[in-house]
Scaffold this active site. Structure first.
Site, PDB file in Angstrom:
ATOM      1  N   GLU A   1      24.169  20.475   3.472  1.00 15.75           N
ATOM      2  CA  GLU A   1      25.512  19.943   3.712  1.00 15.75           C
ATOM      3  C   GLU A   1      25.782  19.510   5.152  1.00 15.75           C
ATOM      4  O   GLU A   1      26.792  19.920   5.746  1.00 15.75           O
ATOM      5  CB  GLU A   1      26.567  20.958   3.267  1.00 15.75           C
ATOM      6  CG  GLU A   1      26.562  21.196   1.769  1.00 15.75           C
ATOM      7  CD  GLU A   1      27.685  22.105   1.292  1.00 15.75           C
ATOM      8  OE1 GLU A   1      28.347  22.755   2.140  1.00 15.75           O
ATOM      9  OE2 GLU A   1      27.902  22.185   0.070  1.00 15.75           O
TER      10      GLU A   1
ATOM     11  N   GLU B   1      24.579  22.228  -6.054  1.00 14.80           N
ATOM     12  CA  GLU B   1      25.689  23.182  -6.057  1.00 14.80           C
ATOM     13  C   GLU B   1      26.821  22.629  -6.907  1.00 14.80           C
ATOM     14  O   GLU B   1      27.166  21.451  -6.809  1.00 14.80           O
ATOM     15  CB  GLU B   1      26.225  23.453  -4.646  1.00 14.80           C
ATOM     16  CG  GLU B   1      25.311  24.245  -3.736  1.00 14.80           C
ATOM     17  CD  GLU B   1      26.002  24.604  -2.418  1.00 14.80           C
ATOM     18  OE1 GLU B   1      27.260  24.637  -2.397  1.00 14.80           O
ATOM     19  OE2 GLU B   1      25.298  24.842  -1.426  1.00 14.80           O
TER      20      GLU B   1
END
Length: 448
Positions: A232, A334
């Site tokens: 991320e 995710e």
């Protein structure tokens, strides 16, 4: 532990010549075979596992997140009125305690929160992969870092062994960069965005190269089928060209040219739109074995939380169709069952929840949408909420199996229901077996 001297030597030896492109796929084979070393690597679109990736994240273990293990952070509480004095991330957890006491508490956590029986359970529930987050500081620290270092690696190795023993595959996920790549507490250091500063980039690169070299070695390739270069990175605030040219591309070249490995690399989408990565590391330019990791949630903005269940499902299905024509392999690394942000500290220590209007971040506030009372107690959930959660989960699974599959965040927590795959399965909110559908074909497709 790694040395800065090793870093300089490693960086100087990275070749700029790309590896031999992988040959075209044999129509009769579900895998590529690389001409140079004859080793197979995993094709996430065409069934090298015999099925899509259906995985779980081992969150909150080797890298702390307050909402996953709140007891570790509640130990700092001095009053019931607010979160003042509670560390917001692992950096401050270690800083507040000092290295000796932090080491003691962390070792207790590492040795108990996950054990081999958990991995046996994961396999028995039908999952085929675990994604294991770890921070750079597990291998090397900056001069002024308070982190406990040098111990997590043995737990990671142990977990890979557990996975192998239970026929699970592994993604090793570099989840936190020196200086932080996103300012999230899950990077280890909240409110910092200094990943690409030269000194931080050098340390993170050194750590990544160590991870690539170790976990792409022959002894791990039967189990470790992907290494995520960084989790991320917050693309909108980072210099994307610098990240590509000075971090991602050199990592690929080090893997293919120096190590001569056919390990798959995972690149998080950096919160960029679909197809953004199509012209980066392309097959036409000689790159191969590259997977894009998309993370999908609908709880981190008020307008998302206000959606009806039908709107949530529509968005989830679009996550699947949105990547159908991306040029790289793609996996959702995710996602969650959550339809609220009510779990304590999900938005970080001290911030509250948008859903019940308690979220405050500086001068930013939120408005009430619904109650968070008894959110983690299934006895207080209405039948409608249970049905909506199951519908939402199934829609996401169907969407993500349009391409390479999915990895739910996360397998277990201390107390959350919405973010705990174990509790979700126990309460019938997550399918068992994983292909079971109470609400089939919500995205207009049939799951694999």
């Amino acid at each position: 532990m790694l040395s800065l001297k090793t870093l300089l030597c490693t960086l100087l030896t990275v070749s700029s010549v790309l590896a031999t492109p992988v040959p075209a796929r044999d129509p009769s084979s579900i895998q590529f075979v690389h001409e140079e070393n004859k080793k197979r690597y995993y094709d996430y679109d065409h069934g090298s596992l015999g099925e899509p990736i259906r995985g779980v994240n081992i969150g909150g273990w080797l890298l702390l997140e307050p909402y996953i293990t709140p007891s570790l952070f509640e130990a700092f509480r001095t009053n019931d009125d607010n979160d003042e004095g509670i560390p917001v991330d692992e950096y401050h957890f270690c800083q507040y305690l000092g290295k000796d006491l932090a080491k003691s508490r962390l070792q207790s956590h590492w040795s108990t929160f996950y054990q081999e029986q958990d991995f046996a359970n994961i396999a028995s529930q039908g999952f085929n992969l675990v994604r294991i987050p770890i921070g750079y500081w597990a291998f090397q620290t900056l001069d002024d870092d308070p982190y406990v270092s040098g111990l997590q690696e043995s737990y990671l190795d142990q977990a890979i062994g557990w996975a192998r023993n239970n026929s699970l595959k592994v993604w090793v996920d570099l989840h936190g960069a020196a200086g932080s790549q996103n300012g999230f507490d899950n990077s280890g250091l909240r409110d910092s965005y200094k990943f690409l500063e030269d000194s931080n980039l050098a340390v993170t690169t050194n750590v990544l190269n160590y991870i690539l070299k170790k976990y792409s070695a022959e002894e791990y390739l039967d189990t470790v089928i992907g290494i995520e270069l960084i989790n991320e990175p917050l693309g909108p605030v980072l210099d994307m060209d610098k990240m590509k040219n000075d971090y991602l591309a050199p990592a690929y070249e080090y893997l293919r040219n120096n190590i001569k490995s056919d390990q798959v690399i995972i690149i998080h989408d950096a919160f960029q739109p679909y197809n953004y990565w199509d012209d980066f590391m392309t097959e036409n330019d000689g790159y191969w074995g590259v997977t894009i990791d998309h993370h999908h949630y609908q709880v981190f903005a008020s307008d998302q939380l206000e959606r009806s269940i039908d709107e949530h499902i529509k968005v989830a299905c679009e996550w699947g169709t949105g990547v159908l024509n991306e040029s790289h392999w793609t996996v959702c690394g995710e996602f969650a069952a959550a339809l609220t942000d009510c779990t304590k500290w999900l938005n970080s220590v001290g911030f509250g929840a948008r859903y019940d209007g308690s979220w405050v971040n500086g001068d930013q506030t939120s408005s009430y949408i619904g109650s968070c009372a008894n959110n983690d107690d299934i006895a207080y959930w209405s039948d409608e909420r249970k049905e909506n959660t199951r519908r939402y989960v199934e829609a996401q699974l169907d969407a993500f199996e349009m391409r390479g599959g999915w990895i739910i965040w996360c397998y277990k927590t201390e107390s959350s229901l919405e973010w705990d795959a174990q509790r979700l399965m126990f309460n019938g909110l997550f399918p068992q077996p994983l292909t079971d559908r109470k609400y089939p074909n919500q995205c207009g497709t049939i799951s694999n």
